[in-house]
Scaffold this motif. Structure first.
Motif, short mmCIF file in Angstrom:
data_model
loop_
_atom_site.label_atom_id
_atom_site.label_comp_id
_atom_site.label_asym_id
_atom_site.label_seq_id
_atom_site.Cartn_x
_atom_site.Cartn_y
_atom_site.Cartn_z
N ASP A 211 -3.99 -2.12 3.89
CA ASP A 211 -3.16 -1.19 4.99
C ASP A 211 -3.10 -2.55 6.52
N ASP A 212 -2.23 -2.40 6.79
CA ASP A 212 -1.73 -2.55 8.24
C ASP A 212 -1.10 -3.26 8.08
N ASP B 112 -3.37 2.96 3.35
CA ASP B 112 -2.32 3.04 3.62
C ASP B 112 -1.75 2.32 1.95
N TRP C 90 2.49 -5.09 7.85
CA TRP C 90 3.21 -5.76 9.45
C TRP C 90 4.35 -6.79 9.54
#
Length: 163
Positions: free
Chosen positions: A33-34, A24, A36
């Motif tokens: 990344d990832d 990302d 959340w």
């Protein structure tokens, strides 16, 4: 289907698959990344953020801090267990990133604490933040707000904790 159409479809498929596997965010040799957070429950004043960090450098680095306008304060935390009791603690000096290694910020371990949210995290929205690494520098990121029920494993009710 003729060979040209088949080749075009195959190439598009590979491009799509490649972009799905892409990281990302990247700054220097660090890839993130990832990212959340869970959607806020009614009355919840805090939120926890998670991500995967890969350090592809031949030298260690460190996630020093995170900032975001989404909360009054943002801290790096970990969960420590002593005498069978898990307690959340701020991380002093940042989170170490080993050379050619990865660190996962996940429920029950290292995580980002958004303290005194300025607005609830709404499912489907994003939460902007800036990560600051000791060597790689800074990178602007977006945390995806997942459903409040999202549970990839062990979870803690950070909204009920006092800071």
């Amino acid at each position: 289907m003729n060979i040209r159409k088949f080749a075009a479809v195959a190439i598009l498929g590979l491009c799509a698959a490649g972009s799905a596997w892409a990281k990302d965010y990247k700054v220097g040799e660090v890839e993130v990344d990832d990212l959340w957070v869970r959607a806020s429950a009614p009355g919840q004043s805090n939120g926890a953020g998670y991500m995967d960090i890969d350090n592809e450098a031949k030298t260690p680095d460190r996630l020093l801090s995170i900032s975001s306008d989404a909360a009054e304060r943002v801290e790096l935390h970990t969960v420590e267990t002593a005498n069978g009791v898990a307690k959340m603690r701020p991380v002093e000096g940042g989170i170490p990133l080993p050379a050619n290694g990865e660190v996962k910020l996940s429920p029950g371990g290292y995580h980002v604490m958004f303290i005194k949210l300025k607005a609830p995290f709404a499912e489907g929205a994003t939460v902007p933040a800036t990560l600051k690494f000791e060597k790689a520098g800074e990178v602007a990121v977006q945390f995806k707000v997942k459903p409040a029920s999202h549970n990839p494993g062990m979870s803690h009710d950070h909204g009920a904790m006092k800071h």
